[in-house]
Enzyme design. Structure first.
Site, short mmCIF file in Angstrom:
data_model
loop_
_atom_site.label_atom_id
_atom_site.label_comp_id
_atom_site.label_asym_id
_atom_site.label_seq_id
_atom_site.Cartn_x
_atom_site.Cartn_y
_atom_site.Cartn_z
CG HIS A 79 -8.00 -2.79 9.29
ND1 HIS A 79 -7.11 -1.93 8.71
CD2 HIS A 79 -8.15 -2.37 10.56
CE1 HIS A 79 -6.74 -1.01 9.57
NE2 HIS A 79 -7.35 -1.26 10.72
CG HIS A 126 -1.94 1.08 1.22
ND1 HIS A 126 -3.16 0.96 1.86
CD2 HIS A 126 -1.95 2.32 0.66
CE1 HIS A 126 -3.86 2.06 1.69
NE2 HIS A 126 -3.14 2.90 0.97
CD GLU A 176 -4.63 -2.93 0.77
OE1 GLU A 176 -4.31 -2.02 1.59
OE2 GLU A 176 -5.12 -4.00 1.14
N GLY A 183 -1.20 -7.90 7.32
CA GLY A 183 0.13 -7.34 7.45
C GLY A 183 0.56 -7.15 8.87
CG HIS A 184 0.00 -4.16 12.77
ND1 HIS A 184 1.02 -3.23 12.88
CD2 HIS A 184 -0.40 -4.43 14.05
CE1 HIS A 184 1.23 -2.95 14.17
NE2 HIS A 184 0.38 -3.66 14.89
#
Length: 239
Positions: A191, A43, A70, A214-215
């Site tokens: 998310h 992103h 993204e 991701g995180h």
């Protein structure tokens, strides 16, 4: 099986914090593929605080699995980047320029004409399009008339309410997914999905095609190692 796309933004953030090329974003992306991930997500943002535009061009040359970019289609530089690199998928998000992270989906009713106009050039270039959408029936229904191929359900609400009652937390997403499938849309999600909540989500959401994580995945990798972490996420999706 639901596909796992690993968002490597946090790897780029770590690299950028010290300059140089450690960790090597390209190597990490290829290692994620080697460890079983079926896709890589990036992103890029205008300030290039994590993924740089140059990274995207380099990643396009080395990735063997699906590449998902993204970003905000209101940024001409982003649109030009996607059309130049032609990833397998572009995911459009309604972020403000200085936004820390994506935190809501498109109002697909209010932005109906804008989305039609924004999506068309990507479709003409042969790029699959997904748009960020909240699990709201009206928004999913309106998404189906924009020309998008998929929606990406924004899952922060599910993750936030998971421990208060996971059946209630997932209910709006199940309803949204059913509407999406009836409209012929593919379904992605992302998310705050994690090892804690992913398996239940994937098992109970009808027609789920792909998750982008991701995180949480990168945080878990600090403890378990990248290969083991990806194996655990894949296990959640296989269960």
């Amino acid at each position: 099986m639901v596909r796992l796309s690993v968002n490597i933004n946090k790897i780029a953030t770590l690299r950028n914090s010290r300059g140089g090329n450690n960790p090597d974003v390209l190597k990490v992306a290829m290692d994620c593929e080697r460890f079983g991930a079926q896709g890589i997500t990036v992103h890029p943002r205008p300030d290039e605080r994590h993924i740089r535009y140059s990274d995207v061009h380099l990643l396009k040359e080395v990735l063997a699995t699906e590449f998902n970019i993204e970003g905000n289609s209101r940024e001409k530089k982003f649109v030009d980047l996607v059309l130049a690199t032609k990833p397998h998928q572009v995911t459009l998000v309604p972020d403000a320029l200085e936004q820390l992270t994506s935190n809501h989906g498109w109002d697909t009713i209010e932005n109906q004409q804008y989305l039609k106009d924004a999506i068309a050039p990507f479709k003409e270039a042969g790029i699959r399009v997904s748009i960020f959408v909240d699990p709201v029936p009206q928004m999913v229904e309106a998404a189906a008339t924009t020309g998008t191929d998929r929606i990406e359900l924004y899952t922060e609400s599910y993750a936030h309410h998971y421990y208060q009652g996971r059946e209630l937390a997932i209910a709006p997403y199940v309803a949204a997914a059913k509407i999406a499938k009836e409209a012929g849309l593919g379904i992605n999600a992302g998310h705050d999905l994690s090892l804690d909540n992913l398996e239940f989500f994937a098992k109970n959401l009808p027609g789920l095609d792909e998750v982008s994580i991701g995180h949480a995945l990168i945080c878990d990798a600090l403890y378990y190692g990248l290969e083991s972490t990806i194996e655990q996420y894949l296990h959640c999706l296989k269960s």
